[in-house]
Structure formats: C-alpha cells, structure tokens
Design a protein around this motif. Structure first.
Motif, short mmCIF file in Angstrom:
data_model
loop_
_atom_site.label_atom_id
_atom_site.label_comp_id
_atom_site.label_asym_id
_atom_site.label_seq_id
_atom_site.Cartn_x
_atom_site.Cartn_y
_atom_site.Cartn_z
N ARG A 201 -91.95 55.22 41.41
CA ARG A 201 -92.34 53.97 40.77
C ARG A 201 -93.04 53.09 41.79
O ARG A 201 -92.62 53.03 42.95
N ASP A 210 -95.35 55.07 37.27
CA ASP A 210 -93.97 55.44 36.91
C ASP A 210 -93.99 56.91 36.50
O ASP A 210 -94.38 57.25 35.38
N GLU A 236 -94.13 63.96 34.19
CA GLU A 236 -94.43 63.11 33.04
C GLU A 236 -94.23 61.67 33.45
O GLU A 236 -93.49 61.36 34.38
N GLY A 237 -94.95 60.81 32.77
CA GLY A 237 -94.82 59.40 33.08
C GLY A 237 -96.07 58.64 32.74
O GLY A 237 -96.83 59.00 31.84
N LYS A 238 -96.32 57.58 33.52
CA LYS A 238 -97.39 56.65 33.20
C LYS A 238 -98.07 56.19 34.48
O LYS A 238 -97.40 55.85 35.46
N GLN A 241 -102.26 52.41 32.23
CA GLN A 241 -102.00 52.41 30.79
C GLN A 241 -102.01 53.82 30.20
O GLN A 241 -101.91 53.98 28.99
N VAL A 242 -102.12 54.82 31.05
CA VAL A 242 -102.25 56.19 30.59
C VAL A 242 -100.91 56.90 30.67
O VAL A 242 -100.25 56.91 31.71
N VAL A 243 -100.49 57.50 29.56
CA VAL A 243 -99.28 58.31 29.50
C VAL A 243 -99.69 59.77 29.68
O VAL A 243 -100.63 60.24 29.03
N MET A 265 -102.69 63.94 27.90
CA MET A 265 -102.84 62.53 28.23
C MET A 265 -103.14 61.73 26.97
O MET A 265 -103.79 62.23 26.05
N GLY A 267 -103.99 57.32 25.93
CA GLY A 267 -104.10 55.97 26.43
C GLY A 267 -104.99 55.13 25.54
O GLY A 267 -105.57 55.61 24.55
N GLU A 288 -106.54 60.85 22.98
CA GLU A 288 -105.50 61.84 23.32
C GLU A 288 -106.21 63.12 23.74
O GLU A 288 -107.15 63.55 23.09
#
Length: 672
Positions: A201, A210, A236-238, A241-243, A265, A267, A288
């Motif tokens: 983080r 994160d 996995e994470g962020k 603003q992108v997951v 991905m 966002g 996506e």
C-alpha cells in the motif's frame, strides 16, 4: 657409558613424545572447536558484531541469545539483529529482525565482498522490519559494504534461497521510481512452504497503490536484478483508479522488471491506465480489458484479447518501450465496433449526457469545450495501425463507417491520423488529420475527401419511415463527392473550430429530392396542397452544390444551391463556429406556374443548440399589403395576384456558376 642401542632410541622417543603432545593439542583444539560449535560460540557475539560492522560499513547490533556455526553449514542465530542503513541515511535501521536465523555459504560471502549482491541460503525470522530507501542520486539504504554509491538503478537487494516470516514489514521510499509503499509479508517459501502473502500500500508516481499478492517466494518481488528468478504469482488490487488482477510469473513486481501472465483490468478511463505508466492514452468512458501482459528489460507487451470501452468492442496488440526517451508505443488496434461517443472525452466532449439547462439559461454549447491534455502528448512517441470493422456515430440518423483504416502516429508532440479511409454509403471517405502540440496554442488541421457516397444511405434521417424504407421515398438522394480542408488553433475542439480557416466543396448528382419538401421550402401553398392530395414523389435532382469558405471560425457559403425540375433553392448567410450562431437564408425560385405562392425567403437563425426557423417578414408584409389594396380597389379575386407566381422556367445549370468571393458572400449574408 650408555649402550649404543639406547643412544639411538632417545631421538625416536622424543619424536613420539612430541607427536603425542601435538596430537593431544590438536585433539584438544578439535575438541574445543567441536565444543564451541556445539555451544554456538557465545563469546564471539562481540567480535562477530564488530566484523559484521566492518564488512557492511554500517552499525550492526546483535542481541542474545546468540549462536553461530562456521563449519559444514554456516549459520547465525540471534534474539535480535539490527543493521543500520548504508551511507548514514536518516532511517532508524535497514533491518530489524527478532528471533532470526541466517544460513549462508562462504563462497557467496566472498562473491559479495567482490561486489556481487549478497545471497543467503536461508533467512528465518519471527518478525522482520526493513526500511528500503533509494535517493535520486542512486544511493540506497541496502548498499551494504559499498562506500561509493553505484550508478542509479544498479543497486541490487539481498537474495535468499529460503525465506520464512511469521510477520514481515517493509517500507519502500524509492525516489528514482517515484514509489512510496508499505509491504506486509507473511508465510514461508521453498519446498513444502505455503508461499508468501504480501500486501503493498502506498503511492506510485502520485497514484494510490493497494496490491495483494501470493507468491512462492517474496524477495524476487522486490529484487531489482536481471537474475532474479520469475516465480508464480497472483496479484490483485488497485493502482490509481484502475482495478487489476494478474496471474502468471513475475520478478521485481513493485519495480516492474519482469511479468508474464493473464491480465484483467477495469477502470473509469484508459487515461487512468496511462497516467501511472507515463503513457499518453486517451480519455474514454469506463473500460474492461482481458488479455495477456508481459514485461522484460523495460519493454511492455499487451495482447488485448477482449476490450470493452463504453459500448465499443475492441482488440489489440501493443508494445511499449520504456527504455527510450521518450518512450515509444507500437502496435495495432482492431475490433468489431468503435463508438464515436466513446472517443468523445478524448476531444473534450462530456463522457455522459449533460443535464438540460434551467429555463432562461443561455443556450448550451454544442462544440466540446474541455481542453486537451497537450503536455501528455510530449510524453511518448507512437505508431499504431487501426483496422475497425465499424465506426458507429451513435445515432440512428447516420449509418456507420465500415472498414475503417488508419495509421496513428505521435512523433515529437505531433499527433497524426494518416492513411484514413472507410466505406460509407457505398462510397469512400479518406484523408488525414494532425494536431501539433509543439506550438502554443496547438495547431490542428484536417483534409477529408468524399467519393461516390450515396447520401441517403449515409444520412438515414433522409429516409422517411426508417433506414429500411424504400430509397425512392427518401427526402434527398444522390451521389456525394467533395473535399473539406480546415486548420485552426487552440486547446479544445471549440477553440480550434472557432479560429478555423479553410474551405469546403460538396457536389451531389444523379439523385432525387422530395416534391413536397421543395414546395414547402418555396412556401408554394397551392402546389404543396396538390402534392399532399396526389401523394409525394421524388423529383429528379439536377444537381446540388455547396462551396463555402471558413475564416476565423466564420462559415460563409460561396455557392449553395439545389436544383430540380420544379425549383431552384439558393442558400446564403453565415454560421459562426466561434459563438455557435446561425444566420442563413433560403430562397426558392419556382420554375412552373402557381396561383398561391408566398415566395418568401426562409430564415434560419438562433444557436446551434436552439435553431430558429422563420419567414422574412418584410417580403411577406409587402405581398399582404398589395393583396389587400387590390382586393379593396379592384376586385376580391385581384387580391390573389400578388401570390401568383408565373415561374422562372429552366435556365442554365446553377451548379456550374462561378463561386463568389468570400467578401462578396459575407456582404450578402443576412444579419442576425
């Protein structure tokens, strides 16, 4: 006097006694060595502490219980070991480990003293706290034993054959990578290990970070060396603003050295992906992506097997070389559908529908006002081949462009759309466009050609009853040819078009036009009523021609005419792209006789978002006054005479007339 035999035996006896003493001493030493090895050399804690400090050129503190072995499998155990950061950095420590055991090989220690990265066979700790910092000048807190800082990027982290942690905590502050992160670790690696769980983080290039990861080993995720082994990892994470979710193999995860695996991905915009990576990606609606991502030696490779951007369905294969200055993006963009609305944010249009203005508010602007992110165009070079099956304009009124092809080039802050072509209405459109961000304000230019485009097949709104209606019942048909050349300056689409200069030419032939529409445009009430009774028909179109000039955002027709067997329609006036206002006038000249024709020019004014259509009042009032006078002074039927139109008959082809100059066209334009 001693016997001769006794004399000869004395040296041998002394030799045996010396050998016995040496053997006894050796045995004692061996016994002492074995005893010390068994006890763990507890009295060497101070000397080992000082030797480690000399070897690392840093302060080392070792706390009891202390055990060390030097024979067979060298290892060190301590209740606590604290190693200060290299180069006297203002950190509490480099490593602070409790209940620690370290195993090594002497050969690795020799190679480390010669400049190789430190490698330990195993490291086990109940708790481990590390502070990793690298300054902009290349000095790093882990450069132990190096009194001279190596060039930036060459400092390698220690490596471990086996790492076992009950609880690990690493704080990273890397000025070179603009990375500040806290990594929490737990687990065990190696054969039989359950793997390492990690969570990072912090911030990367100013964007929140994160990430959660599971790997068979931990330090390769942080190792910067090219020799770091790539191990199975799930991530996995962020980022910003992108997951994202990644499943594959990785090394040096936080610094992005090597990756290869499947990627998912999503966002709010592609620009959110480019921002942390320094890529000039366009602003778009939510996206996506599913595909495969690889990275090695500073080169990223993304295969987008499926990408959804708004309502667009795309694929792609891209390669980004970050080792160049600036970075370079190459690849291809394909797919079955690209919606123009999804590119709207890239040219300054709002990503969602704007709320209706309150009553009494000024008319809303139509042209996009949001300024481009021009500095981002200077961040990289690019060449991307585009092959899209369908470009959708986002409205049923227009047919999509099919087989869209183009080459997108970004060189030295100049964005070019080259070799642009597409199929529309059975014909083709081709040309090019460029945006030069080197200039202030940026300069935009475009050159488009239309060839054999069936206008009713392209503009579906011309067909009554929908796109599937009979073309013979279309309001307007014909084959369109022409060219549009414009250039402007600004930081937004509105600014560029509001300052644009250029001209355009459009010619429509071999078509038809609605009879009812023609009569209505000429305000011919009698003939319009007749057409309504017997039904509309398509009049053969002699020609339709539009030529206009654009100067400082003001569009002025030089020639604007539609000619058929019944009437000729002339249009003049102006349209301002700067303030988005209209001041146009349409004048119809009937060719045949009519007993009830107002023959009054139609005025089109107002704003792009709120156009207003009306009649030229002075002409209408004059005819009405003449009709009243004749009705009073002569006879009631005489009142119809001002509305009788004998028609002008056929004349020369109006589409071949020489265009007026821009000044003459502007002088004759109606004033708002």
């Amino acid at each position: 006097m001693s016997p001769p035999g006794a004399t000869r035996g004395q040296p041998a006896a002394r030799s045996r006694r010396r050998a016995a003493r040496v053997a006894a001493v050796a045995a004692g030493l061996l016994l002492a060595l074995l005893l010390c090895e068994a006890l763990g050399w507890p009295f060497l804690r101070g000397p080992v502490e000082r030797a480690a400090a000399r070897a690392t050129a840093s302060v080392v503190s070792i706390e009891a219980p202390f055990r060390v072995r030097f024979v067979f499998s060298p290892q060190l155990q301590a209740g606590r070991i604290v190693v200060a950061a290299a180069h006297g950095m203002a950190l509490p420590h480099l490593v602070d480990a409790h209940a620690l055991r370290a195993d090594w090989r002497w050969g690795d220690i020799r190679r480390w003293r010669d400049g190789a990265p430190l490698r330990l066979e195993a490291l086990r700790a109940r708790t481990l706290d590390a502070r990793l910092q690298r300054l902009a000048d290349g000095r790093a807190s882990w450069q132990l034993g190096q009194r001279r800082a190596p060039p930036a990027g060459e400092a390698a982290l220690p490596r471990f054959g086996l790492l076992t942690l009950d609880e690990g905590h690493i704080e990273i502050d890397d000025h070179a990578l603009a990375l500040r992160a806290t990594v929490d670790l737990s687990g065990s690696e190696g054969e039989g290990g359950r793997g390492i769980e990690a969570r990072a983080r912090g911030q990367y290039r100013g964007h929140d970070l994160d990430l959660r990861a599971h790997a068979t080993a931990a330090l390769p995720l942080l190792d910067e060396s090219e020799q770091a082994p790539a191990l199975p990892v799930r991530l996995e994470g962020k980022v910003g603003q992108v997951v994202l979710a990644f499943d594959g193999r990785a090394a040096a995860l936080l610094t992005g050295r090597r990756l290869d695996g499947t990627l998912r991905m999503q966002g709010p915009s592609l620009a959110a992906v480019g921002a942390p990576l320094g890529l000039a990606l366009p602003a778009t609606p939510a996206f996506e992506l599913v595909g495969r991502l690889a990275h090695d030696a500073g080169v990223w490779h993304l295969v987008a097997e499926s990408a959804t951007v708004g309502s667009s369905r795309l694929t792609g294969d891209f390669r980004y070389d970050g080792t160049r200055e600036p970075g370079r993006l190459d690849g291809r963009l394909g797919g079955e559908r690209l919606a123009l609305a999804d590119l709207g944010p890239a040219v300054g249009a709002p990503g969602t529908a704007a709320a209706p203005p309150p009553p009494g508010a000024p008319p809303p602007r139509v042209l996009p006002q949001r300024e481009f992110d021009l500095p981002q165009l200077r961040g990289m070079d690019a060449e991307v081949q585009v092959a899209i099956a369908e470009l959708d304009f986002g409205t049923e009124a227009l047919a999509p462009v099919r087989q869209l092809r183009a080459r997108v080039r970004l060189d030295d802050a100049v964005l070019r759309l080259e070799a642009l072509s597409g199929v529309v209405g059975g014909g083709r459109v081709d040309g090019w466009s460029a945006l030069d961000a080197r200039q202030t304000p940026a300069r935009w230019s475009v050159d488009l050609n239309f060839d054999r485009v069936a206008i009713d097949q392209w503009i579906r709104a011309l067909r009554r009853g929908g796109a599937g209606d009979d073309p013979r019942r279309a309001l307007l048909t014909g084959v369109l040819e022409g060219r549009l050349v414009l250039a402007g300056r600004g930081r937004s689409t509105a600014q560029i078009l509001g300052s644009a200069d250029g001209d355009g030419r459009l010619l429509l032939r071999r078509g038809t036009v609605s009879h009812l529409l023609t009569e209505a445009a000429g305000i011919d009430l009698a003939q319009a009523l007749g057409v309504l009774v017997r039904g509309d028909e398509a009049l053969p179109l002699r020609c339709a021609r539009l030529e206009f000039g654009v100067e400082d955002g003001l569009v002025v027709p030089r020639v604007a005419v539609i000619d058929n067997r019944d009437s000729t329609v002339f249009v003049d006036g102006r349209a301002s792209l700067a303030d988005e206002t209209l001041a146009l006038r349409a004048q119809v000249r009937p060719k045949d006789f009519s007993v009830l024709s107002l023959r009054t020019p139609v005025l089109i004014g107002g704003h792009f978002s709120r156009p207003q259509v009306g009649l030229q009042a002075s002409r209408l009032v004059g005819r009405a006054a003449a009709a009243i006078a004749l009705g009073v002074l002569a006879a009631p039927l005489a009142a119809l005479l001002p509305f009788v139109d004998p028609g002008s008959g056929d004349g020369p082809d109006p589409c071949t007339a020489a265009p007026r100059s821009a000044a003459a066209a502007a002088a004759s334009a109606p004033r708002r």
